[in-house]
Design a protein around this motif. Structure first.
Motif, PDB file in Angstrom:
ATOM      1  N   LEU A  72      -3.814 -40.166  36.924  1.00  0.00           N
ATOM      2  CA  LEU A  72      -3.404 -39.825  38.290  1.00  0.00           C
ATOM      3  C   LEU A  72      -4.329 -38.797  38.934  1.00  0.00           C
ATOM      4  CD1 LEU A  72       0.484 -39.576  37.790  1.00  0.00           C
ATOM      5  CD2 LEU A  72      -0.839 -41.515  38.679  1.00  0.00           C
ATOM      6  N   ILE A  73      -5.136 -38.120  38.103  1.00  0.00           N
ATOM      7  CA  ILE A  73      -6.067 -37.129  38.640  1.00  0.00           C
ATOM      8  C   ILE A  73      -7.297 -37.849  39.181  1.00  0.00           C
ATOM      9  CG2 ILE A  73      -7.500 -35.121  38.118  1.00  0.00           C
ATOM     10  CD1 ILE A  73      -5.567 -34.417  35.895  1.00  0.00           C
ATOM     11  N   PRO A  74      -7.648 -37.641  40.430  1.00  0.00           N
ATOM     12  CA  PRO A  74      -8.788 -38.369  41.019  1.00  0.00           C
ATOM     13  C   PRO A  74     -10.112 -37.972  40.388  1.00  0.00           C
ATOM     14  CG  PRO A  74      -8.008 -36.657  42.520  1.00  0.00           C
ATOM     15  CD  PRO A  74      -7.003 -36.722  41.398  1.00  0.00           C
ATOM     16  N   LYS A  75     -11.019 -38.944  40.326  1.00  0.00           N
ATOM     17  CA  LYS A  75     -12.338 -38.710  39.731  1.00  0.00           C
ATOM     18  C   LYS A  75     -13.215 -37.784  40.580  1.00  0.00           C
ATOM     19  CE  LYS A  75     -12.158 -41.277  35.990  1.00  0.00           C
ATOM     20  NZ  LYS A  75     -12.309 -40.691  34.630  1.00  0.00           N
ATOM     21  N   ASN A  76     -12.860 -37.660  41.859  1.00  0.00           N
ATOM     22  CA  ASN A  76     -13.688 -36.792  42.696  1.00  0.00           C
ATOM     23  C   ASN A  76     -13.532 -35.315  42.338  1.00  0.00           C
ATOM     24  OD1 ASN A  76     -11.183 -36.123  43.810  1.00  0.00           O
ATOM     25  ND2 ASN A  76     -11.529 -37.306  45.697  1.00  0.00           N
ATOM     26  N   LEU A  77     -12.580 -35.007  41.469  1.00  0.00           N
ATOM     27  CA  LEU A  77     -12.415 -33.634  41.000  1.00  0.00           C
ATOM     28  C   LEU A  77     -13.646 -33.165  40.226  1.00  0.00           C
ATOM     29  CD1 LEU A  77     -10.546 -31.168  40.757  1.00  0.00           C
ATOM     30  CD2 LEU A  77      -9.628 -32.159  38.653  1.00  0.00           C
ATOM     31  N   ILE A  78     -14.395 -34.112  39.630  1.00  0.00           N
ATOM     32  CA  ILE A  78     -15.608 -33.758  38.888  1.00  0.00           C
ATOM     33  C   ILE A  78     -16.626 -33.107  39.825  1.00  0.00           C
ATOM     34  CG2 ILE A  78     -17.524 -34.634  37.488  1.00  0.00           C
ATOM     35  CD1 ILE A  78     -15.684 -36.951  36.659  1.00  0.00           C
ATOM     36  N   GLY A  79     -16.854 -33.727  40.974  1.00  0.00           N
ATOM     37  CA  GLY A  79     -17.786 -33.167  41.946  1.00  0.00           C
ATOM     38  C   GLY A  79     -17.303 -31.846  42.512  1.00  0.00           C
ATOM     39  N   TYR A  80     -16.000 -31.760  42.757  1.00  0.00           N
ATOM     40  CA  TYR A  80     -15.424 -30.533  43.302  1.00  0.00           C
ATOM     41  C   TYR A  80     -15.586 -29.378  42.316  1.00  0.00           C
ATOM     42  CZ  TYR A  80     -11.853 -27.211  44.831  1.00  0.00           C
ATOM     43  OH  TYR A  80     -11.193 -26.076  45.221  1.00  0.00           O
ATOM     44  N   ALA A  81     -15.242 -29.615  41.050  1.00  0.00           N
ATOM     45  CA  ALA A  81     -15.332 -28.561  40.038  1.00  0.00           C
ATOM     46  C   ALA A  81     -16.778 -28.139  39.802  1.00  0.00           C
ATOM     47  CB  ALA A  81     -14.707 -29.041  38.725  1.00  0.00           C
ATOM     48  N   THR A  82     -17.688 -29.091  39.815  1.00  0.00           N
ATOM     49  CA  THR A  82     -19.109 -28.775  39.631  1.00  0.00           C
ATOM     50  C   THR A  82     -19.612 -27.904  40.773  1.00  0.00           C
ATOM     51  OG1 THR A  82     -19.470 -30.876  38.468  1.00  0.00           O
ATOM     52  CG2 THR A  82     -21.408 -29.742  39.333  1.00  0.00           C
ATOM     53  N   ARG A  83     -19.271 -28.281  42.001  1.00  0.00           N
ATOM     54  CA  ARG A  83     -19.699 -27.505  43.171  1.00  0.00           C
ATOM     55  C   ARG A  83     -19.180 -26.074  43.120  1.00  0.00           C
ATOM     56  NH1 ARG A  83     -16.482 -28.959  48.165  1.00  0.00           N
ATOM     57  NH2 ARG A  83     -15.225 -27.194  47.427  1.00  0.00           N
ATOM     58  N   GLU A  84     -17.889 -25.923  42.865  1.00  0.00           N
ATOM     59  CA  GLU A  84     -17.294 -24.588  42.852  1.00  0.00           C
ATOM     60  C   GLU A  84     -17.857 -23.726  41.722  1.00  0.00           C
ATOM     61  OE1 GLU A  84     -14.573 -23.449  45.286  1.00  0.00           O
ATOM     62  OE2 GLU A  84     -16.065 -24.868  46.026  1.00  0.00           O
ATOM     63  N   SER A  85     -18.012 -24.311  40.544  1.00  0.00           N
ATOM     64  CA  SER A  85     -18.523 -23.551  39.402  1.00  0.00           C
ATOM     65  C   SER A  85     -19.960 -23.095  39.617  1.00  0.00           C
ATOM     66  CB  SER A  85     -18.442 -24.402  38.124  1.00  0.00           C
ATOM     67  OG  SER A  85     -17.114 -24.762  37.834  1.00  0.00           O
ATOM     68  N   VAL A  86     -20.783 -24.000  40.127  1.00  0.00           N
ATOM     69  CA  VAL A  86     -22.202 -23.693  40.312  1.00  0.00           C
ATOM     70  C   VAL A  86     -22.403 -22.675  41.429  1.00  0.00           C
ATOM     71  CG1 VAL A  86     -24.412 -24.653  41.065  1.00  0.00           C
ATOM     72  CG2 VAL A  86     -23.051 -25.866  39.358  1.00  0.00           C
ATOM     73  N   ASP A 177     -17.859 -37.411  47.280  1.00  0.00           N
ATOM     74  CA  ASP A 177     -16.604 -37.104  47.965  1.00  0.00           C
ATOM     75  C   ASP A 177     -16.034 -35.781  47.460  1.00  0.00           C
ATOM     76  OD1 ASP A 177     -14.382 -37.752  49.716  1.00  0.00           O
ATOM     77  OD2 ASP A 177     -13.228 -38.103  47.890  1.00  0.00           O
ATOM     78  N   GLY A 178     -16.133 -35.566  46.152  1.00  0.00           N
ATOM     79  CA  GLY A 178     -15.647 -34.312  45.560  1.00  0.00           C
ATOM     80  C   GLY A 178     -16.445 -33.104  46.049  1.00  0.00           C
ATOM     81  N   LEU A 179     -17.742 -33.292  46.274  1.00  0.00           N
ATOM     82  CA  LEU A 179     -18.574 -32.202  46.794  1.00  0.00           C
ATOM     83  C   LEU A 179     -18.141 -31.761  48.191  1.00  0.00           C
ATOM     84  CD1 LEU A 179     -22.197 -33.294  45.759  1.00  0.00           C
ATOM     85  CD2 LEU A 179     -20.752 -31.597  44.655  1.00  0.00           C
ATOM     86  N   GLN A 180     -17.547 -32.700  48.943  1.00  0.00           N
ATOM     87  CA  GLN A 180     -17.192 -32.412  50.328  1.00  0.00           C
ATOM     88  C   GLN A 180     -15.754 -31.934  50.508  1.00  0.00           C
ATOM     89  OE1 GLN A 180     -18.087 -36.229  52.027  1.00  0.00           O
ATOM     90  NE2 GLN A 180     -20.275 -35.776  52.280  1.00  0.00           N
ATOM     91  N   ILE A 181     -14.927 -32.097  49.467  1.00  0.00           N
ATOM     92  CA  ILE A 181     -13.510 -31.725  49.581  1.00  0.00           C
ATOM     93  C   ILE A 181     -13.351 -30.208  49.723  1.00  0.00           C
ATOM     94  CG2 ILE A 181     -11.308 -31.633  48.335  1.00  0.00           C
ATOM     95  CD1 ILE A 181     -11.948 -34.291  47.105  1.00  0.00           C
ATOM     96  N   ASN A 182     -12.602 -29.813  50.738  1.00  0.00           N
ATOM     97  CA  ASN A 182     -12.249 -28.399  50.944  1.00  0.00           C
ATOM     98  C   ASN A 182     -13.457 -27.463  50.832  1.00  0.00           C
ATOM     99  OD1 ASN A 182      -9.513 -29.098  51.225  1.00  0.00           O
ATOM    100  ND2 ASN A 182      -9.176 -28.947  49.014  1.00  0.00           N
ATOM    101  N   PHE A 183     -14.579 -27.897  51.363  1.00  0.00           N
ATOM    102  CA  PHE A 183     -15.771 -27.055  51.283  1.00  0.00           C
ATOM    103  C   PHE A 183     -15.600 -25.830  52.159  1.00  0.00           C
ATOM    104  CE2 PHE A 183     -20.028 -25.945  52.977  1.00  0.00           C
ATOM    105  CZ  PHE A 183     -20.566 -25.448  51.798  1.00  0.00           C
ATOM    106  N   GLU A 184     -15.852 -24.664  51.589  1.00  0.00           N
ATOM    107  CA  GLU A 184     -15.718 -23.392  52.291  1.00  0.00           C
ATOM    108  C   GLU A 184     -17.118 -22.783  52.447  1.00  0.00           C
ATOM    109  OE1 GLU A 184     -14.385 -20.746  54.497  1.00  0.00           O
ATOM    110  OE2 GLU A 184     -12.770 -21.862  53.518  1.00  0.00           O
TER     111      GLU A 184
END
Length: 248
Positions: A72-86, A177-184
């Protein structure tokens, strides 16, 4: 006694800053010194920064993907987590700690060697402000350090993309898509604010330990080790303070 010693060192550190900006060296001489420091400190660090950033970004993406056991966890979380961590921690903080070893050791050993061989004393005899001559070019060169961290951010995210997509953990669309989610956007500003302050620490603390070291060639190595430890400690401490001030 230990507390008094540390207070004395702190006082000497701030006095060093005053001396750095007094009695400036001629610009015709300083210009060459600045370009040399840019080559040694900035250009010379790009290779190791690029290598580490690419592969650590890949590791972050893989570790995130391996922990997504729930369908149920979307795959775009990988891009989101990578962006935030880096962007938030890896590029500005982790790379700066590594640079405390590379840049810091180089600065301490180069200035410490001049102290051991009495070249600094010779500069003073000639009427040259040795702190301005030796440290000021490093401070100016380190103003380009955010450029290094910008490259680190890009390669870290790109390494995550390559690991996720070509490692079979997700497709390109999900990662982007994950890179673009909730970008601050302020997170990038925050990262560069940290980077600028870390750069000042990377140049000044090793220079302080190299300039004021005492002893012979053996003490140059000891001074480099002490400079690395204190620079790393200050980076971690300042990182905590800035995070509380800017993100809390």
């Amino acid at each position: 006694m230990m507390l008094l010693r540390y207070l004395s060192q702190i006082g000497k550190y701030f006095l060093m800053w005053k001396e750095i900006f007094s009695k400036q060296t001629k610009w015709s001489v300083m210009k060459g010194l600045i370009f040399k420091e840019i080559d040694d400190l900035i250009i010379g660090s790009l290779g190791i920064v690029a290598f580490i950033s690419f592969f650590v970004g890949g590791v972050v993406a893989i570790q995130t993907a391996l922990n997504l056991n729930n369908p149920l966890i979307p795959k775009n979380l990988i891009g989101y987590a990578t962006r935030e961590s880096v962007i938030l921690e890896f590029a500005p903080t982790f790379i700066s700690v590594i640079m405390a070893g590379k840049m810091g050791s180089f600065i301490t050993s180069s200035i410490g060697s001049m102290r051991v061989t009495e070249q600094i004393d010779a500069l003073e005899v000639m009427g040259v402000n040795s702190l301005n001559y030796l440290v000021f070019p490093k401070l100016i060169a380190i103003l380009l350090y955010p450029f290094v961290i910008g490259i680190s951010m890009f390669l870290g995210v790109f390494g995550g993309y390559v690991a996720a997509v070509y490692g079979g953990f997700g497709d390109s669309t999900d990662f982007i898509d994950g890179l673009q989610i909730n970008f601050e956007p302020f997170h990038v500003t925050y990262a560069f604010i940290k980077t600028f302050i870390f750069g000042i620490l990377l140049a000044s603390i090793p220079a302080f330990h190299g300039y004021y070291m005492k002893g012979g060639a053996l003490e140059v190595g000891k001074a480099s080790t002490v400079a690395f430890v204190w620079t790393s400690v200050m980076i971690i401490l300042v990182n905590y303070i800035l995070t509380q001030l800017l993100l809390a």
